[in-house]
Design an enzyme around this catalytic site. Structure first.
Site, mmCIF file in Angstrom:
data_model
loop_
_atom_site.group_PDB
_atom_site.id
_atom_site.type_symbol
_atom_site.label_atom_id
_atom_site.label_comp_id
_atom_site.label_asym_id
_atom_site.label_seq_id
_atom_site.Cartn_x
_atom_site.Cartn_y
_atom_site.Cartn_z
ATOM 1 N N SER A 1 1.197 -0.843 -0.389
ATOM 2 C CA SER A 1 0.388 0.153 -0.014
ATOM 3 C C SER A 1 1.013 1.275 -0.103
ATOM 4 O O SER A 1 0.944 1.583 -0.777
ATOM 5 C CB SER A 1 -0.941 -0.007 1.096
ATOM 6 N N TYR B 1 -5.168 9.548 -5.164
ATOM 7 C CA TYR B 1 -3.584 8.007 -4.563
ATOM 8 C C TYR B 1 -4.174 7.286 -3.418
ATOM 9 O O TYR B 1 -4.267 6.060 -3.495
ATOM 10 C CB TYR B 1 -2.221 8.582 -4.780
ATOM 11 N N LYS C 1 -5.037 2.666 -2.231
ATOM 12 C CA LYS C 1 -4.469 2.845 -1.229
ATOM 13 C C LYS C 1 -5.140 2.347 -0.529
ATOM 14 O O LYS C 1 -4.674 1.070 0.313
ATOM 15 C CB LYS C 1 -3.068 3.412 -0.896
#
Length: 256
Positions: free
Chosen positions: A85, A99, A103
């Protein structure tokens, strides 16, 4: 043996590409899902396609390989699955809306999947790397807003070897969450939640240190809020040169 494949296309595509490797080397005992991409940018500045691309590569690019190998692991009743991650899944900063969404999704996936797989003696880990000196990091820096760059300065840039060494060491020890460096350790204590209990020591450190780490984190967050407000104010406040130019245009208009 190496196999090149776009993990974000489909489960079928990945399975077909992996089949020759399995036939030659046998079933997979350890899967590390590390394919990923990052584009930083303010929420309204990012294109729809950039959100879709990051979700497809970062999330589906981990789901497809996992689904491909998981039945073999369950038959053998052993295996390890690692999801790479990011620290952004523990502290989402300005400029990382797309983003961070991808994650954080990996973390939720890993927690639910661990509950399904634990009866089969299959253990899941999530790695939260900090900024790491890789070609992908260089590309990411090209799209980072100035504010994001300044926020990132509070952390160090690590070598890939350091991140990989931590991943191998702590996943083998059964840790669910794996960080790197002091910041990584601090963030991990802040995010135990209802995460899987795979390592007793991992649980104990969270219980002992999470209150202290939360106090420290408050000062970080307040300083980041102040930095963001200050930087946005600079861009919104007219400069002295622009004020003079506007004033000059007004005087010229009156003279006409």
């Amino acid at each position: 043996m190496s196999v090149a494949v776009d993990v974000s296309v489909s489960e079928e595509t990945f399975s077909k590409a992996l089949l020759p490797a399995i036939e030659e080397m046998g079933e997979i005992d350890v899967l590390v899902n590390c394919a990923g991409t990052s584009v930083a940018g303010e929420f309204t500045a990012l294109q729809e396609e950039e959100f879709e691309r990051m979700l497809r590569i970062n999330v589906l690019g981990s789901i497809f390989p996992t689904r491909t190998v998981i039945e073999g692991m369950k038959r053998r009743r052993r295996g390890r699955i690692v999801f790479v991650s990011s620290q952004v899944a523990q502290v989402a900063l300005y400029g990382y809306t797309a983003y961070a969404a991808s994650k954080w999704a990996l973390r939720g996936l890993a927690e639910a999947l661990q509950m399904e797989l634990k009866p089969y003696n299959i253990y899941v880990s999530v790695v939260y790397p900090p900024d790491t000196d890789t070609p992908g990091y260089e590309v990411e820096m090209q799209s980072k807003p100035d504010i994001t760059k300044k926020l990132s300065e509070s952390g160090d840039v690590f070598k890939p070897e350091q991140v990989a060494a931590n991943m191998v060491k702590y996943s083998a020890m059964g840790y669910f969450g794996i960080g790197t460096g002091l910041d990584g350790w601090l963030l991990k204590q802040l995010h135990p939640g209802m995460s899987p209990v795979n390592s007793l020591w991992e649980v104990v450190t969270g219980i002992l240190f999470s209150p202290l780490c939360r106090i420290i984190s408050v000062f970080y967050v307040l300083s980041w809020d102040q930095l963001c407000a200050s930087e946005i104010k600079k861009t919104a406040t007219p400069t002295s040169d622009s004020i003079k130019k506007k004033s000059g245009r007004k005087k010229t208009s009156k003279a006409d």
